[in-house]
Motif scaffolding. Structure first.
Motif, PDB file in Angstrom:
ATOM      1  N   GLU A  37      18.111  65.997  60.087  1.00  0.00           N
ATOM      2  CA  GLU A  37      17.118  66.755  60.859  1.00  0.00           C
ATOM      3  C   GLU A  37      17.452  68.242  60.810  1.00  0.00           C
ATOM      4  OE1 GLU A  37      15.465  67.067  65.481  1.00  0.00           O
ATOM      5  OE2 GLU A  37      16.957  65.545  64.933  1.00  0.00           O
ATOM      6  N   TYR A  38      18.736  68.557  60.922  1.00  0.00           N
ATOM      7  CA  TYR A  38      19.165  69.959  60.823  1.00  0.00           C
ATOM      8  C   TYR A  38      18.792  70.520  59.450  1.00  0.00           C
ATOM      9  CZ  TYR A  38      22.136  74.107  61.146  1.00  0.00           C
ATOM     10  OH  TYR A  38      22.586  75.412  61.174  1.00  0.00           O
ATOM     11  N   ARG A  39      19.019  69.724  58.410  1.00  0.00           N
ATOM     12  CA  ARG A  39      18.687  70.187  57.052  1.00  0.00           C
ATOM     13  C   ARG A  39      17.190  70.463  56.921  1.00  0.00           C
ATOM     14  NH1 ARG A  39      21.354  67.168  52.159  1.00  0.00           N
ATOM     15  NH2 ARG A  39      22.673  69.053  52.153  1.00  0.00           N
ATOM     16  N   ARG A  40      16.366  69.578  57.427  1.00  0.00           N
ATOM     17  CA  ARG A  40      14.912  69.783  57.333  1.00  0.00           C
ATOM     18  C   ARG A  40      14.472  71.040  58.074  1.00  0.00           C
ATOM     19  NH1 ARG A  40      14.806  64.106  58.121  1.00  0.00           N
ATOM     20  NH2 ARG A  40      14.459  64.386  60.359  1.00  0.00           N
ATOM     21  N   ASN A  41      15.103  71.304  59.221  1.00  0.00           N
ATOM     22  CA  ASN A  41      14.686  72.442  60.045  1.00  0.00           C
ATOM     23  C   ASN A  41      15.250  73.784  59.577  1.00  0.00           C
ATOM     24  OD1 ASN A  41      13.267  70.694  61.704  1.00  0.00           O
ATOM     25  ND2 ASN A  41      14.956  70.463  63.166  1.00  0.00           N
ATOM     26  N   HIS A  42      16.331  73.747  58.789  1.00  0.00           N
ATOM     27  CA  HIS A  42      17.028  74.996  58.468  1.00  0.00           C
ATOM     28  C   HIS A  42      17.166  75.277  56.971  1.00  0.00           C
ATOM     29  CE1 HIS A  42      18.351  74.107  62.598  1.00  0.00           C
ATOM     30  NE2 HIS A  42      18.475  75.412  62.724  1.00  0.00           N
ATOM     31  N   LYS A  92      34.901  74.963  63.747  1.00  0.00           N
ATOM     32  CA  LYS A  92      35.011  75.433  62.365  1.00  0.00           C
ATOM     33  C   LYS A  92      34.382  74.427  61.403  1.00  0.00           C
ATOM     34  CE  LYS A  92      37.138  78.720  59.863  1.00  0.00           C
ATOM     35  NZ  LYS A  92      36.997  80.180  60.117  1.00  0.00           N
ATOM     36  N   ARG A  93      34.693  73.152  61.610  1.00  0.00           N
ATOM     37  CA  ARG A  93      34.169  72.119  60.725  1.00  0.00           C
ATOM     38  C   ARG A  93      32.652  71.969  60.871  1.00  0.00           C
ATOM     39  NH1 ARG A  93      39.523  69.847  61.617  1.00  0.00           N
ATOM     40  NH2 ARG A  93      40.406  69.355  59.553  1.00  0.00           N
ATOM     41  N   MET A  94      32.153  72.033  62.092  1.00  0.00           N
ATOM     42  CA  MET A  94      30.719  71.874  62.295  1.00  0.00           C
ATOM     43  C   MET A  94      29.938  73.048  61.709  1.00  0.00           C
ATOM     44  SD  MET A  94      30.259  68.921  63.528  1.00  0.00           S
ATOM     45  CE  MET A  94      31.726  68.412  62.577  1.00  0.00           C
ATOM     46  N   LYS A  95      30.476  74.246  61.821  1.00  0.00           N
ATOM     47  CA  LYS A  95      29.800  75.404  61.219  1.00  0.00           C
ATOM     48  C   LYS A  95      29.779  75.287  59.695  1.00  0.00           C
ATOM     49  CE  LYS A  95      30.339  78.965  64.758  1.00  0.00           C
ATOM     50  NZ  LYS A  95      30.914  80.307  65.084  1.00  0.00           N
ATOM     51  N   TYR A  96      30.888  74.810  59.151  1.00  0.00           N
ATOM     52  CA  TYR A  96      30.954  74.616  57.707  1.00  0.00           C
ATOM     53  C   TYR A  96      29.921  73.576  57.271  1.00  0.00           C
ATOM     54  CZ  TYR A  96      32.944  73.476  53.108  1.00  0.00           C
ATOM     55  OH  TYR A  96      33.127  73.265  51.765  1.00  0.00           O
ATOM     56  N   ALA A  97      29.850  72.468  58.005  1.00  0.00           N
ATOM     57  CA  ALA A  97      28.893  71.415  57.681  1.00  0.00           C
ATOM     58  C   ALA A  97      27.460  71.932  57.775  1.00  0.00           C
ATOM     59  CB  ALA A  97      29.091  70.232  58.621  1.00  0.00           C
ATOM     60  N   ALA A  98      27.164  72.694  58.829  1.00  0.00           N
ATOM     61  CA  ALA A  98      25.820  73.238  59.007  1.00  0.00           C
ATOM     62  C   ALA A  98      25.446  74.142  57.842  1.00  0.00           C
ATOM     63  CB  ALA A  98      25.738  73.996  60.327  1.00  0.00           C
ATOM     64  N   LYS A 148      26.589  73.955  54.757  1.00  0.00           N
ATOM     65  CA  LYS A 148      26.361  73.134  53.568  1.00  0.00           C
ATOM     66  C   LYS A 148      25.036  72.380  53.652  1.00  0.00           C
ATOM     67  CE  LYS A 148      30.081  74.401  51.570  1.00  0.00           C
ATOM     68  NZ  LYS A 148      29.965  75.366  50.437  1.00  0.00           N
ATOM     69  N   LEU A 149      24.680  71.941  54.831  1.00  0.00           N
ATOM     70  CA  LEU A 149      23.383  71.271  55.006  1.00  0.00           C
ATOM     71  C   LEU A 149      22.233  72.226  54.729  1.00  0.00           C
ATOM     72  CD1 LEU A 149      24.146  69.236  58.250  1.00  0.00           C
ATOM     73  CD2 LEU A 149      23.508  68.234  56.026  1.00  0.00           C
ATOM     74  N   GLN A 150      22.405  73.456  55.156  1.00  0.00           N
ATOM     75  CA  GLN A 150      21.333  74.443  55.025  1.00  0.00           C
ATOM     76  C   GLN A 150      21.227  75.004  53.614  1.00  0.00           C
ATOM     77  OE1 GLN A 150      21.545  77.540  57.954  1.00  0.00           O
ATOM     78  NE2 GLN A 150      20.079  78.862  56.916  1.00  0.00           N
ATOM     79  N   ASN A 151      22.353  75.197  52.938  1.00  0.00           N
ATOM     80  CA  ASN A 151      22.349  75.979  51.706  1.00  0.00           C
ATOM     81  C   ASN A 151      22.728  75.210  50.445  1.00  0.00           C
ATOM     82  OD1 ASN A 151      21.677  78.588  52.926  1.00  0.00           O
ATOM     83  ND2 ASN A 151      23.677  78.400  53.914  1.00  0.00           N
ATOM     84  N   THR A 152      22.978  73.908  50.555  1.00  0.00           N
ATOM     85  CA  THR A 152      23.275  73.101  49.369  1.00  0.00           C
ATOM     86  C   THR A 152      22.488  71.801  49.422  1.00  0.00           C
ATOM     87  OG1 THR A 152      25.097  71.714  50.214  1.00  0.00           O
ATOM     88  CG2 THR A 152      25.664  73.978  49.556  1.00  0.00           C
ATOM     89  N   SER A 153      22.540  71.054  48.337  1.00  0.00           N
ATOM     90  CA  SER A 153      21.890  69.742  48.289  1.00  0.00           C
ATOM     91  C   SER A 153      22.912  68.613  48.351  1.00  0.00           C
ATOM     92  CB  SER A 153      21.057  69.622  47.002  1.00  0.00           C
ATOM     93  OG  SER A 153      21.886  69.830  45.870  1.00  0.00           O
ATOM     94  N   LEU A 154      24.126  68.921  48.754  1.00  0.00           N
ATOM     95  CA  LEU A 154      25.166  67.909  48.892  1.00  0.00           C
ATOM     96  C   LEU A 154      24.719  66.826  49.866  1.00  0.00           C
ATOM     97  CD1 LEU A 154      28.389  70.129  49.195  1.00  0.00           C
ATOM     98  CD2 LEU A 154      27.808  68.608  47.281  1.00  0.00           C
ATOM     99  N   SER A 155      25.118  65.589  49.601  1.00  0.00           N
ATOM    100  CA  SER A 155      24.773  64.487  50.496  1.00  0.00           C
ATOM    101  C   SER A 155      25.528  64.630  51.813  1.00  0.00           C
ATOM    102  CB  SER A 155      25.129  63.151  49.849  1.00  0.00           C
ATOM    103  OG  SER A 155      26.547  62.994  49.781  1.00  0.00           O
ATOM    104  N   VAL A 156      25.017  63.983  52.846  1.00  0.00           N
ATOM    105  CA  VAL A 156      25.678  64.015  54.148  1.00  0.00           C
ATOM    106  C   VAL A 156      27.078  63.419  54.033  1.00  0.00           C
ATOM    107  CG1 VAL A 156      25.628  63.136  56.518  1.00  0.00           C
ATOM    108  CG2 VAL A 156      23.522  63.976  55.442  1.00  0.00           C
ATOM    109  N   LEU A 157      27.225  62.358  53.237  1.00  0.00           N
ATOM    110  CA  LEU A 157      28.536  61.732  53.059  1.00  0.00           C
ATOM    111  C   LEU A 157      29.519  62.708  52.405  1.00  0.00           C
ATOM    112  CD1 LEU A 157      30.423  59.336  53.221  1.00  0.00           C
ATOM    113  CD2 LEU A 157      29.497  58.521  51.023  1.00  0.00           C
TER     114      LEU A 157
END
Length: 325
Positions: free
Chosen positions: A316-321, A271-277, A279-288
């Motif tokens: 890397e995930y953010r760049r690719n997605h 659940k947490r990893m999907k949520y993080a993915a 946010k990485l894909q659809n927002t500009s929030l920092s990784v932290l």
């Protein structure tokens, strides 16, 4: 019109439209409806008099439904392709259908369908014995198919048969799904004949002792789920939840696994990893910031867990997605 009245009207309209759609004799029909708790798309395919197939696609956790509108008693063959679906038994017992499992059952009256993982894709073959005429029986016998014998084979001593399907049956259902997505009605009918013949002539479903829960136990698991997922930044100990619900920690873990198909720890990590993915894909929030939002105060620890799950680093995930914004 108040919210409750409008909701009941919508359920009634959906149920009646579903009834009319599924008994269509010659046309592929589609029905889509949205509720506050989810949306469903049903595509119905007429096979032969008394037999139809439907593709059910759900996004959401609960689809309300009034099954009192059914005009006939049904025998259903359900094959889950993705997700998880609750199946209600007599005396308030429930079990769960997941991929690899086939369920053959006499249709029961239900007021809603529950999908623990929030999504579901499945094929459902419905058999209405009272509408199967002599011509249909004679046609099916040409292919060595006797519907009455099929029903006796699986439901002579029970109202519900759930088992693990072998690769032959799963392959046919996967092929059927591909035909369904292309809406090739002629080949869909042929593939269904193959499935019927295989179910009759071979033992392709291994009976499983499904671990039934009471409706109260399932409700406990859902309540625990709501507590655990209400704020992903908090790591709540299972013993705290079990104490709050008044049940043992072991019991809660067992109920949760039955409903959601995995242990609490694995489920929450997913659940947490999907949520993080997302946010990485659809927002500009920092990784932290993303790490903190799902309960990881250590960015390095989050990055390691993310890599284990997606086989790439967060940036890397953010760049690719990343989607165009």
């Amino acid at each position: 019109m108040n919210r409750n009245t409008d909701h009941k009207k919508k359920i009634n309209e959906f149920s009646k439209a579903f009834d009319e759609m599924t008994y269509s004799k010659d046309k592929i029909k589609e029905l889509s409806v949205s509720f506050d708790t989810g949306n469903i798309k049903i595509t119905a395919f007429p096979i032969i008099s008394g037999i139809y197939l439907s593709l059910n696609e759900v996004n959401g956790s609960v689809i309300p439904f009034d099954e009192k509108i059914y005009r006939y008693n049904l025998i259903t063959i359900n094959q889950c392709l993705d997700g998880r679906c609750e199946f209600k038994h007599p005396e308030e017992a429930v079990s769960y259908i997941s991929p690899q499992l086939t369920c053959i059952a006499r249709k029961r009256r239900m007021d809603a369908f529950y999908y623990p993982l929030g999504h579901y894709t499945g094929l459902e073959i419905s058999i209405i014995e009272s509408l199967i005429d002599g011509n249909t029986r004679e046609f099916l016998r040409t292919f060595s198919i006797d519907i009455e014998q099929l029903i006796i084979k699986y439901l002579e001593h029970t109202d519900t048969f759930i088992g693990k399907s072998d690769n032959r049956l799963l392959t046919l259902f996967r092929e059927l799904y591909q035909l369904v997505t292309r809406k090739n009605l002629g080949r869909i009918r042929l593939k269904l004949l193959e499935i019927f013949e295989l179910l009759l002539s071979e033992d392709v479903i291994s009976p499983s002792r499904s671990n039934y829960l009471t409706s109260g136990q399932a409700a406990m698991a859902r309540r625990a789920h709501d507590i655990l997922t209400s704020d992903l930044s908090k790591h709540i100990a299972v013993h705290e939840i079990s104490s709050k619900l008044g049940i043992s920690e072991t019991g809660l873990k067992n109920y949760f696994r039955e409903v959601y198909g995995s242990g609490i720890s694995d489920y929450m990590k997913e659940k947490r990893m999907k949520y993080a993915a997302d946010k990485l894909q659809n927002t500009s929030l920092s990784v932290l910031d993303i790490a903190n939002s799902i309960g990881y105060s250590n960015q390095g620890r989050f990055a390691r867990v993310f890599y284990e799950h997606y086989k790439c680093k967060p940036l890397e995930y953010r760049r690719n997605h990343t989607t165009r914004r």
